[in-house]
Design a protein around this motif. Structure first.
Motif, PDB file in Angstrom:
ATOM      1  N   MET A   1       0.851  -1.158   0.000  1.00 38.49           N
ATOM      2  CA  MET A   1       0.000   0.000   0.000  1.00 38.49           C
ATOM      3  C   MET A   1       0.898   1.221   0.000  1.00 38.49           C
ATOM      4  SD  MET A   1      -3.138  -1.025   2.431  1.00 38.49           S
ATOM      5  CE  MET A   1      -4.032  -2.503   2.083  1.00 38.49           C
ATOM      6  N   VAL A   2       0.621   2.110  -0.942  1.00 44.23           N
ATOM      7  CA  VAL A   2       1.497   3.253  -1.160  1.00 44.23           C
ATOM      8  C   VAL A   2       0.733   4.553  -0.985  1.00 44.23           C
ATOM      9  CG1 VAL A   2       3.036   4.411  -2.796  1.00 44.23           C
ATOM     10  CG2 VAL A   2       2.813   1.911  -2.852  1.00 44.23           C
ATOM     11  N   GLY A   3       1.249   5.424  -0.146  1.00 43.38           N
ATOM     12  CA  GLY A   3       0.690   6.761   0.021  1.00 43.38           C
ATOM     13  C   GLY A   3       1.448   7.728  -0.858  1.00 43.38           C
ATOM     14  N   GLY A  17      -2.625  11.162   0.575  1.00 46.04           N
ATOM     15  CA  GLY A  17      -2.388   9.717   0.454  1.00 46.04           C
ATOM     16  C   GLY A  17      -1.409   9.233   1.512  1.00 46.04           C
ATOM     17  N   MET A  18      -0.400  10.033   1.789  1.00 48.52           N
ATOM     18  CA  MET A  18       0.559   9.683   2.842  1.00 48.52           C
ATOM     19  C   MET A  18      -0.102   9.725   4.218  1.00 48.52           C
ATOM     20  SD  MET A  18       4.084  11.502   1.712  1.00 48.52           S
ATOM     21  CE  MET A  18       5.053  10.837   0.377  1.00 48.52           C
ATOM     22  N   THR A  19      -1.004  10.675   4.409  1.00 46.51           N
ATOM     23  CA  THR A  19      -1.737  10.756   5.669  1.00 46.51           C
ATOM     24  C   THR A  19      -2.573   9.493   5.875  1.00 46.51           C
ATOM     25  OG1 THR A  19      -1.819  13.168   5.469  1.00 46.51           O
ATOM     26  CG2 THR A  19      -3.342  12.147   7.036  1.00 46.51           C
ATOM     27  N   ALA A  20      -3.206   9.010   4.797  1.00 45.82           N
ATOM     28  CA  ALA A  20      -4.004   7.781   4.877  1.00 45.82           C
ATOM     29  C   ALA A  20      -3.125   6.591   5.259  1.00 45.82           C
ATOM     30  CB  ALA A  20      -4.702   7.516   3.543  1.00 45.82           C
ATOM     31  N   ILE A  55       2.809  -4.325   3.242  1.00 45.18           N
ATOM     32  CA  ILE A  55       3.935  -3.397   3.153  1.00 45.18           C
ATOM     33  C   ILE A  55       3.354  -2.006   2.928  1.00 45.18           C
ATOM     34  CG2 ILE A  55       6.009  -2.774   1.871  1.00 45.18           C
ATOM     35  CD1 ILE A  55       5.989  -5.827   0.975  1.00 45.18           C
ATOM     36  N   LEU A  56       3.677  -1.074   3.816  1.00 46.23           N
ATOM     37  CA  LEU A  56       3.233   0.304   3.696  1.00 46.23           C
ATOM     38  C   LEU A  56       4.426   1.147   3.258  1.00 46.23           C
ATOM     39  CD1 LEU A  56       1.157   0.579   6.993  1.00 46.23           C
ATOM     40  CD2 LEU A  56       0.331  -0.007   4.717  1.00 46.23           C
ATOM     41  N   LEU A  57       4.222   1.954   2.227  1.00 38.89           N
ATOM     42  CA  LEU A  57       5.314   2.733   1.642  1.00 38.89           C
ATOM     43  C   LEU A  57       4.906   4.188   1.487  1.00 38.89           C
ATOM     44  CD1 LEU A  57       8.049   3.039   0.056  1.00 38.89           C
ATOM     45  CD2 LEU A  57       6.756   2.363  -1.989  1.00 38.89           C
ATOM     46  N   LYS A  58       5.830   5.076   1.872  1.00 35.89           N
ATOM     47  CA  LYS A  58       5.693   6.509   1.614  1.00 35.89           C
ATOM     48  C   LYS A  58       6.941   6.951   0.843  1.00 35.89           C
ATOM     49  CE  LYS A  58       5.298   7.722   5.941  1.00 35.89           C
ATOM     50  NZ  LYS A  58       5.083   8.481   7.194  1.00 35.89           N
ATOM     51  N   PHE A  85      -1.549  -1.093  -3.998  1.00 36.14           N
ATOM     52  CA  PHE A  85      -2.725  -0.254  -3.784  1.00 36.14           C
ATOM     53  C   PHE A  85      -2.239   1.173  -3.582  1.00 36.14           C
ATOM     54  CE2 PHE A  85      -7.221  -1.126  -2.879  1.00 36.14           C
ATOM     55  CZ  PHE A  85      -7.650   0.162  -2.612  1.00 36.14           C
ATOM     56  N   LEU A  86      -2.604   2.072  -4.499  1.00 37.84           N
ATOM     57  CA  LEU A  86      -2.179   3.473  -4.429  1.00 37.84           C
ATOM     58  C   LEU A  86      -3.227   4.327  -3.718  1.00 37.84           C
ATOM     59  CD1 LEU A  86      -0.948   3.940  -8.126  1.00 37.84           C
ATOM     60  CD2 LEU A  86       0.414   3.286  -6.127  1.00 37.84           C
ATOM     61  N   PHE A  87      -2.796   5.153  -2.805  1.00 37.02           N
ATOM     62  CA  PHE A  87      -3.653   6.127  -2.122  1.00 37.02           C
ATOM     63  C   PHE A  87      -3.224   7.504  -2.614  1.00 37.02           C
ATOM     64  CE2 PHE A  87      -3.709   2.447   0.450  1.00 37.02           C
ATOM     65  CZ  PHE A  87      -4.755   2.500   1.337  1.00 37.02           C
ATOM     66  N   HIS A  88      -4.168   8.297  -3.107  1.00 31.79           N
ATOM     67  CA  HIS A  88      -3.770   9.623  -3.591  1.00 31.79           C
ATOM     68  C   HIS A  88      -4.928  10.613  -3.570  1.00 31.79           C
ATOM     69  CE1 HIS A  88      -5.644   9.262  -7.628  1.00 31.79           C
ATOM     70  NE2 HIS A  88      -5.348   7.979  -7.505  1.00 31.79           N
ATOM     71  N   ASP A  89      -4.554  11.883  -3.651  1.00 36.29           N
ATOM     72  CA  ASP A  89      -5.529  12.970  -3.705  1.00 36.29           C
ATOM     73  C   ASP A  89      -6.192  12.995  -5.077  1.00 36.29           C
ATOM     74  OD1 ASP A  89      -4.017  15.574  -5.294  1.00 36.29           O
ATOM     75  OD2 ASP A  89      -2.764  13.932  -4.603  1.00 36.29           O
ATOM     76  N   GLN A  90      -7.413  13.555  -5.123  1.00 39.29           N
ATOM     77  CA  GLN A  90      -8.092  13.712  -6.404  1.00 39.29           C
ATOM     78  C   GLN A  90      -8.970  14.958  -6.360  1.00 39.29           C
ATOM     79  OE1 GLN A  90      -7.426  13.203  -9.164  1.00 39.29           O
ATOM     80  NE2 GLN A  90      -8.489  11.544 -10.142  1.00 39.29           N
TER      81      GLN A  90
END
Length: 184
Positions: A1-3, A17-20, A55-58, A85-90
């Protein structure tokens, strides 16, 4: 999972995304284990949930270069694009809303996602798009100023509520997927 985000301005809209990912690390009790790995220029922590590792990645690079970190980490940890899994702003999603998708929605607008797609040579990575809403009005500073800006106090509370919701939902969904089959 990537922020995805810009590590230099962690409280900006673009770094939501990093905050998530930080919230997930707290829920998975690994928030105290973040460490920088120079092999892929990112902060990483690994959680165990059942028999699975998460695995959590920033990435610790500019947004438009996040894909370098993702690609190198995927290679080191032997993770396929569909498992990332990408976490990002939109911006096109209203503030306080989120969408989980694996479709190529609004990819052209997001430099971090484009970077990941280009470096991974795949566009099948699932994504959690967190709404930051459009700029409130046209200004001389433009869209970039909005994305790199910070949330107001009221907006911050709303964002934290939606991040709490979407991370809970995601963990519940993972538990359902990973739940072992019981013979009856």
């Amino acid at each position: 999972m990537v922020g995805l985000g810009n590590y230099q301005i962690p409280t900006s809209r673009c770094s939501v995304g990093m905050t998530a990912i930080n919230i997930l690390a707290t829920k998975l009790n690994v928030d105290h284990k973040w460490h920088f790995d120079r092999r892929f220029w990112g902060k990483v922590t690994i959680a165990t949930r059942g028999q699975h590792q998460i695995i959590l990645l920033k990435p610790q690079q500019l947004m438009k270069m996040n894909g370098i970190s993702v690609s190198l980490a995927a290679n080191i940890y032997q993770v396929a694009p569909e498992e990332i899994f990408l976490f990002h702003d939109q911006m096109c999603i209203p503030l306080g809303k989120y969408i989980i998708t694996n479709e190529e929605q609004s990819v052209r607008e997001h430099s971090g996602v484009i970077s990941c797609i280009n470096k991974m040579k795949s566009d099948i990575m699932p994504r959690l798009m967190i709404g930051i809403g459009p700029p409130p009005h046209r200004s001389k500073r433009g869209t970039l100023h909005h994305i790199l800006g910070r949330f107001s106090e009221v907006q911050q509370r709303k964002v934290m509520q939606v991040l709490e919701q979407c991370t809970n939902y995601l963990l519940e969904d993972l538990d359902k997927i990973w739940k072992p089959e019981v013979d009856k």
